[in-house]
Motif scaffolding. Structure first.
Motif, PDB file in Angstrom:
ATOM      1  N   ALA A 115       0.819  -1.214   0.000  1.00  0.00           N
ATOM      2  CA  ALA A 115       0.000   0.000   0.000  1.00  0.00           C
ATOM      3  C   ALA A 115       0.852   1.263   0.000  1.00  0.00           C
ATOM      4  O   ALA A 115       0.440   2.297  -0.539  1.00  0.00           O
ATOM      5  N   LEU A 116       2.029   1.185   0.612  1.00  0.00           N
ATOM      6  CA  LEU A 116       2.895   2.363   0.733  1.00  0.00           C
ATOM      7  C   LEU A 116       4.029   2.360  -0.292  1.00  0.00           C
ATOM      8  O   LEU A 116       4.986   3.120  -0.148  1.00  0.00           O
ATOM      9  N   LEU A 119       4.879   5.768  -1.526  1.00  0.00           N
ATOM     10  CA  LEU A 119       4.837   6.837  -0.537  1.00  0.00           C
ATOM     11  C   LEU A 119       6.023   7.790  -0.661  1.00  0.00           C
ATOM     12  O   LEU A 119       5.854   9.014  -0.711  1.00  0.00           O
ATOM     13  N   ASP A 122       5.947   9.720  -4.013  1.00  0.00           N
ATOM     14  CA  ASP A 122       4.893  10.729  -4.032  1.00  0.00           C
ATOM     15  C   ASP A 122       5.212  11.881  -3.087  1.00  0.00           C
ATOM     16  O   ASP A 122       4.992  13.053  -3.420  1.00  0.00           O
ATOM     17  N   MET A 157      -3.416   8.768  -1.706  1.00  0.00           N
ATOM     18  CA  MET A 157      -3.428   7.351  -1.360  1.00  0.00           C
ATOM     19  C   MET A 157      -4.840   6.800  -1.225  1.00  0.00           C
ATOM     20  O   MET A 157      -5.058   5.593  -1.381  1.00  0.00           O
ATOM     21  N   GLY A 211      -6.504   4.540  -5.663  1.00  0.00           N
ATOM     22  CA  GLY A 211      -5.779   4.830  -4.433  1.00  0.00           C
ATOM     23  C   GLY A 211      -5.322   3.561  -3.733  1.00  0.00           C
ATOM     24  O   GLY A 211      -6.136   2.682  -3.434  1.00  0.00           O
ATOM     25  N   SER A 212      -4.019   3.456  -3.443  1.00  0.00           N
ATOM     26  CA  SER A 212      -3.482   2.219  -2.862  1.00  0.00           C
ATOM     27  C   SER A 212      -4.044   1.950  -1.479  1.00  0.00           C
ATOM     28  O   SER A 212      -4.317   0.801  -1.116  1.00  0.00           O
ATOM     29  N   MET A 213      -4.246   2.988  -0.681  1.00  0.00           N
ATOM     30  CA  MET A 213      -4.769   2.778   0.663  1.00  0.00           C
ATOM     31  C   MET A 213      -6.254   2.450   0.622  1.00  0.00           C
ATOM     32  O   MET A 213      -6.740   1.610   1.399  1.00  0.00           O
TER      33      MET A 213
END
Length: 404
Positions: A115-116, A119, A122, A157, A211-213
């Protein structure tokens, strides 16, 4: 008696009563760290009659116990002043074992490496974009950078349009900076309404949201089932309320220190690989979160009689400036932990240790790596009156900077 004061309960010894209003005290606006450091001269535990009345724990070791002893200090009530029937935020509003299952969703899904995965990239891209927007080698750091970056990364995210950024900043401000229960409630209501409407739209076409999150939350399982709408809403509110203002607040204090201390700043410019270690000392020195708990039952703790329902403040700034745990606590010593990261309570402790600590550390590290070399001669703008805003978190109202 201050206007915010209330009657002292009968079980509180008179010698333990000391005024401390962490939301409104004028001294916290002028000299927050000096004022908080004076907690070293107060009892290990005292009772403030302000904000409806609450216990204040002043020793780092005991604050860690409050975070860890959910059998005594429940997380089911987090607000001071206490809110009746508060909004339940997953997982922070629950104690183990219920908390444990939900926490796994954060550690194994929302904050997983998958998910990150973007990060840092970005965070770096958005940091550079905001830096490019600074005009004439000057900025008002809070409004121009610190309030924006965490919200932008959160929206990205979650697969949410960045056009909502400025509304989110207003809601975050009310939630954390509200000086009355009405202001705080207004912030929660605005964020709650937006998230409910947005979440319903996203769930109507899950595949359209990249969005990954968000995708990690949709794919998460608890007891073998998918999350309900209410659970997803609560988790999103938790991410919103728990992970935005905290990073913003931390950024303001760290950059103020960097602007005022060229020697420390140059150390990090010369050896950016040292930034992760130095960052832990800065997180210790500038703790920002005033976190509430509630006595789960009647009990005696370190000689103090607690009654069920008593609010209790576990403050990370108080913890970080405890002279028993950190000698000469007001000094920033990047070598305090030797070649290892110093241990502090800036992200809490025990079962509720912040699962988003990696996300916060990444944004803070990238900020230092990108901004410090790009701002030679960084300094506060001459004549700038820098005011601190107390509240659930401690941050700066504004931070005018210039460089070059």
């Amino acid at each position: 008696m201050p206007a915010s004061a209330t009657a002292v309960p009968a079980h509180v010894p008179p010698e333990r009563v000391i005024h401390f209003d962490f939301r409104n005290d004028a001294e916290l606006r002028r000299d927050p760290w000096g004022y908080i450091a004076r907690m070293n001269d107060r009892p290990d535990i005292f009772f403030s009659p302000d904000l409806g009345g609450y216990w204040v724990v002043t020793r780092s070791e005991l604050i860690a116990e409050v975070f860890s002893r959910h059998d005594l200090f429940t997380a089911t009530s987090l607000a001071i002043p206490k809110i009746e029937n508060p909004m339940k935020l997953i997982p922070n509003s629950f104690d183990p074992p219920q908390h444990t299952a939900y926490r796994k969703i954060f550690t194994q899904n929302l904050f997983s490496p998958r998910a990150l995965r973007t990060l840092e990239r970005d965070s770096r891209a958005h940091t550079r974009a905001l830096l490019t927007g600074f005009q004439a080698k000057r900025c008002e750091f809070v409004a121009d950078f610190a309030a924006k970056l965490p919200v932008e990364i959160f929206l990205l995210m979650m697969g949410c349009d960045l056009a909502h950024r400025d509304d989110c900043i207003i809601w975050v401000r009310d939630i954390f900076r509200g000086r009355t229960l009405e202001e705080t409630t207004r912030g929660f209501a605005g964020a709650d309404r937006f998230i409910r409407e947005w979440l319903a739209e996203q769930l109507a076409d899950v595949a359209a949201n990249s969005g990954s999150m968000f995708q990690a939350m949709v794919n998460a399982r608890i007891d073998g089932r998918t999350l309900t709408f209410d659970e997803m809403h609560s988790i999103t509110m938790m991410l919103f309320a728990g992970g935005l203002d905290t990073v913003t607040s931390q950024m303001t204090h760290i950059m103020k220190f960097m602007a005022e201390n060229p020697h420390h700043r140059q150390m990090l410019i010369d050896d950016p690989k040292f930034i992760p270690i130095a960052l832990e000392e800065l997180l210790r020195r500038f703790g920002i979160s005033n976190i509430g708990r509630m006595a789960a039952k009647d009990f005696e703790y370190h000689g103090i009689q607690f009654k069920a329902g008593d609010p209790v403040l576990a403050s990370t700034p108080i913890s970080g400036l405890d002279a028993r745990a950190f000698p000469d606590p007001l000094s920033v010593d990047f070598g305090r932990g030797g070649h290892s990261r110093i241990k502090h309570g800036g992200f809490g402790a025990g079962p509720h240790l912040c699962p988003g600590a990696f996300l916060a550390r990444t944004q803070l590290r990238v900020m230092l790596e990108e901004l410090l070399p790009a701002m030679p001669g960084l300094r506060p703008a001459p004549g700038a009156a820098i005011e601190t805003l107390p509240g659930a978190t401690i941050m700066l109202a504004a931070l005018p900077l210039e460089w070059g």
